[in-house]
Design a protein around this motif. Structure first.
Motif, mmCIF file in Angstrom:
data_model
loop_
_atom_site.group_PDB
_atom_site.id
_atom_site.type_symbol
_atom_site.label_atom_id
_atom_site.label_comp_id
_atom_site.label_asym_id
_atom_site.label_seq_id
_atom_site.Cartn_x
_atom_site.Cartn_y
_atom_site.Cartn_z
ATOM 1 N N ARG A 35 -8.445 4.839 -91.583
ATOM 2 C CA ARG A 35 -8.799 6.243 -91.734
ATOM 3 C C ARG A 35 -9.179 6.587 -93.171
ATOM 4 N NH1 ARG A 35 -3.988 9.497 -89.065
ATOM 5 N NH2 ARG A 35 -5.372 11.238 -89.560
ATOM 6 N N ARG A 43 -10.222 10.563 -87.587
ATOM 7 C CA ARG A 43 -9.203 10.951 -86.613
ATOM 8 C C ARG A 43 -8.665 9.768 -85.820
ATOM 9 N NH1 ARG A 43 -8.801 16.163 -85.218
ATOM 10 N NH2 ARG A 43 -8.230 15.592 -83.084
ATOM 11 N N SER A 83 -2.682 11.711 -84.292
ATOM 12 C CA SER A 83 -1.883 12.384 -85.305
ATOM 13 C C SER A 83 -0.733 11.519 -85.786
ATOM 14 C CB SER A 83 -1.338 13.709 -84.760
ATOM 15 O OG SER A 83 -0.557 13.462 -83.611
#
Length: 247
Positions: free
Chosen positions: A140, A211, A215
């Motif tokens: 990421r 993304r 999360s």
């Protein structure tokens, strides 16, 4: 990480394609080979204008005749009015002014000059984004770095194509208002906006890669000891008192 393994190579390909199309625009008129001899921004009838060709085509570094032949010398941000002599007769009045050696109006002189410069800046940032996209597959953070570089390149590229479009669409309209034939260059506009679209797709792909992995926060841990509340209830059963514990 699995998603980035797919998105990173795709963004790399799209940025590379954007750079190639941008080079076609910048190198238009350099050689008499396709597509360079077909790439220009505007072609207009300029016969009867003092010092001009019968037909003029405006490319990135050059002002040329049909098929990008008989070009002027290469020059950075050439004033659009260099297609004719100073203080020309029979040229559209909106295009002529005191700039560029008394050949170009204030508006068109600066409109294209800034557009010309932003093309080069867009190319530089696109190359940076191209190499940054190589690390996008690392996770990421790599996708975030590459995505930022691509976003900056896209922003600059957007200004470049907007100024280019405004310059030559208004210039075409000025020629037509003067009763002259004028048409936009399909290859020049196609390559410019195609390059922009490819860079846009690459930027979106890189942002999707940020993304990747979700999360990842998971369920929060409950800190502290679980309190247990015990209530004691008493019951009278005849002569005996019975106590029950409830957890």
């Amino acid at each position: 990480m699995a998603r980035n393994a797919l998105l990173a190579p795709l963004s790399f390909i799209f940025i590379g394609g954007s750079i190639v199309l941008l080079f076609f625009v910048i190198l238009s008129g350099v050689q008499d080979t396709s597509p360079l001899n077909k790439t220009y921004f505007l072609s207009a009838s300029t016969d009867g204008i003092t010092g001009a060709r019968d037909v003029t085509q405006w490319a990135y570094f050059y002002i040329c005749g049909p098929d990008n032949a008989d070009c002027s010398g290469a020059w950075p941000a050439p004033p659009l009015g260099w297609a004719w002599s100073a203080n020309p007769e029979n040229a559209p009045s909106q295009l002529v002014g005191s700039y560029g050696g008394s050949t170009t109006s204030y508006k068109f002189f600066y409109l294209w000059r800034f557009g010309w410069v932003f093309y080069l800046i867009a190319l530089v940032f696109s190359v940076v984004a191209f190499f940054a996209s190589l690390i996008a597959c690392c996770g990421r953070l790599g996708a975030a770095v590459a995505g930022f570089a691509a976003f900056v390149a896209l922003a600059v590229h957007s200004v470049a194509v907007a100024l280019m479009t405004a310059s030559f669409v208004e210039m075409r309209n000025a020629f037509r208002s003067a009763g002259r034939d004028a048409s936009l260059g399909a290859w020049g506009f196609g390559f410019s906006w195609g390059s922009w679209a490819a860079l846009l797709i690459a930027t979106v792909l890189l942002c999707m890669g940020i993304r990747d992995g979700g999360s990842g926060s998971g369920r929060g841990l409950k800190l502290g000891r679980k309190r247990s509340v015990r209530s004691r209830r008493s019951y009278d059963l005849g002569s005996r008192r019975v106590k029950e514990d409830y957890a």
